[in-house]
Scaffold this active site. Structure first.
Site, PDB file in Angstrom:
ATOM      1  N   LYS A 194       0.778  -1.084  -0.039  1.00 16.91           N
ATOM      2  CA  LYS A 194      -0.040  -0.034  -0.137  1.00 16.91           C
ATOM      3  C   LYS A 194       0.862   1.353  -0.136  1.00 16.91           C
ATOM      4  CE  LYS A 194       0.644   0.850   4.563  1.00 16.91           C
ATOM      5  NZ  LYS A 194       1.173   2.419   5.292  1.00 16.91           N
ATOM      6  N   THR A 251      -3.594   5.627   3.728  1.00 21.29           N
ATOM      7  CA  THR A 251      -2.672   6.093   3.353  1.00 21.29           C
ATOM      8  C   THR A 251      -2.646   6.848   2.116  1.00 21.29           C
ATOM      9  OG1 THR A 251      -2.189   3.922   2.239  1.00 21.29           O
ATOM     10  CG2 THR A 251      -0.932   4.587   4.576  1.00 21.29           C
TER      11      THR A 251
END
Length: 337
Positions: A194, A251
């Site tokens: 990620k 994120t």
């Protein structure tokens, strides 16, 4: 093994995430040892119970003690490794040298894979400490929010069901809910992959594109994350969970994300050196883009988004050019690789 409040917990890494986890576990234990490298930072934590460079608004509980000496963790009943991925091997070697007890669990809380070897952090720790039980912790957990006791969830990965349940209790508070899973590989890979997509989302925002572009990127990022993550040993369903799509969304959209902030700087025209210097902290996605790009090549998985971020970071390709190439790739059905 069950833990009791009289035991000591050691947290390796006195950055923002290490400090936030020290705050969390300090609710369950009388003493938490926070291990760092900077003597001035350690002195500040012990004297004033603050860590201003990383968590400027937070007061640390008084039962957290900081040190630079790994010997002080030798008697800890539980160890959390919250070191940068590049320092995880060194930290595990230090634990081996001080002689921690064989029954002491070590929980990896770092997100990345090792360059050249492609090893996940738990694999590195297990290689150096083969007698110690190993677990991992991941999820959509920005340190700034966890340290402020803002609600979130996480997942503990462990092959030992009893230990997983014990750790679940350790990582539980009225603002922190934890689930368990035995898919250690999937949990770690979601947390590592990620970071690359967070840089990509930041680049898109830095260029000046809108919500549509970022939503499309996150969606295609999840597809790419799952495809590569399964090829590297994770289970598909794990990438639909907290350590996969949960962490990915946090994120890719949050201003707390260091990787996202680096991406925004790159998208607005800064060099990588300028972006990382201004950040002043480690953005794990930068070195991990290189190791993840290499891992994808080894297993022969197509990763257009990862490739584009790699080209921007390591081949000096202009962000706008990389974006155009992504959008003008050969047309495909949505659900075909």
């Amino acid at each position: 093994m069950a833990f009791d409040s009289s035991q000591t917990v050691a947290v390796l890494g006195a950055g923002s995430w290490g400090s936030a986890l020290a705050i969390l576990v300090s609710e369950h234990f009388q003493k938490v040892i926070l291990v760092g490298r900077d003597p001035e930072q350690i002195a500040e934590i012990n004297a004033f119970h603050t860590n201003r460079n990383y968590l400027p608004k937070i007061k640390l509980p008084t039962n957290i003690e900081a040190t630079t000496d790994y010997n002080e963790v030798a008697e800890a009943a539980l160890i959390l490794s919250v070191l940068p991925t590049s320092a995880t091997r060194e930290g595990a070697e230090a634990l081996k040298k001080v002689g921690i007890k064989a029954n002491v669990p070590v929980v990896s809380c770092a997100k990345g894979i090792e360059r050249n070897t492609g090893r996940r952090m738990s694999e590195i720790i297990a290689e150096l400490l083969p007698e110690n039980p190993i677990a991992v912790l991941s999820g959509p957990n920005h340190a700034e929010e966890v340290s402020a006791k803002m609600a979130t969830c996480a997942v503990v990965g462990c092959s030992d069901e009893e230990l997983a349940a014990d750790l679940q209790s350790v990582f539980t508070a009225n603002y922190f809910r934890t689930y368990t899973s035995d898919d250690i590989a999937g949990i770690e890979l979601g947390g590592a992959l990620k970071n690359v997509f967070a840089i990509a989302a930041g680049i898109v925002a830095g260029i000046g594109l809108g919500d549509n572009a970022i939503a499309a990127l996150v969606t295609r990022g999840l597809t790419e994350m799952t495809r590569l993550g399964v090829a590297l040993g994770g289970r598909q369903e794990t990438f639909s969970g907290l350590s996969g799509i949960g962490d990915l969304m946090a994120t890719c959209y949050s201003p707390h994300s260091r990787n996202n902030r680096v991406g925004k700087a790159l998208g607005s025209g800064e060099t990588l050196e300028e972006a990382t210097d201004r950040l002043g902290m480690v953005a794990e996605g930068v070195p991990n883009t290189l190791s993840i790009y290499e891992a994808a090549r080894k297993v022969g998985i197509e990763t257009p988004l990862i490739d584009a971020v790699y080209q921007v970071l390591y081949e000096d390709k202009p962000a706008q050019e990389a974006l155009v190439e992504l959008l003008t790739r050969e047309p495909k059905p949505e659900h075909v690789d």
